[in-house]
Design an enzyme around this catalytic site. Structure first.
Site, PDB file in Angstrom:
ATOM      1  CB  CYS A  43      -0.905  -0.040   1.230  1.00  0.00           C
ATOM      2  SG  CYS A  43      -1.779   1.476   1.601  1.00  0.00           S
ATOM      3  CB  CYS A  68       0.310   1.747   4.062  1.00  0.00           C
ATOM      4  SG  CYS A  68      -1.403   1.193   3.933  1.00  0.00           S
TER       5      CYS A  68
END
Length: 103
Positions: A31, A34
């Protein structure tokens, strides 16, 4: 010190039974947002006073994500007295993360 890892096995003990508020960062290796949020979370963990910061790998702990209806990551949830009281999905700057911790 970085955020402390939490898993399905110790989530109840470390998060739900905590005597202080807990910020949990739900993330995954693949991600991009993230990865952008991770240094902010670790910085907040280093500066934490009166709360704890935990990190939960979404891919390794799908039961927790299902339990809290998490459908996108990164998701931040603040837990207090075992209850999810604030939640944010997607990248947000440090100031907004800290606002999640305010009552």
């Amino acid at each position: 010190m970085a955020a402390t890892k939490v898993t399905q096995a110790d989530f109840e003990e470390k998060v739900l039974k905590s005597d202080v508020p807990v910020l949990v960062d739900f993330w995954a290796d693949w991600c991009g947002p993230c990865k952008m949020l991770s240094p902010i979370i670790n910085e907040i963990a280093d500066e934490a006073k009166g709360f704890k910061v935990m990190s939960c790998d979404a891919d390794e702990n799908p039961d927790i994500l299902e339990r809290y209806g998490i459908r996108a990551i990164p998701t931040l949830i603040v837990f207090k007295n075992g209850d999810a009281i604030h939640q944010s999905t997607g990248f947000i700057p440090k100031e907004q993360v800290l606002k999640l911790l305010e009552d």
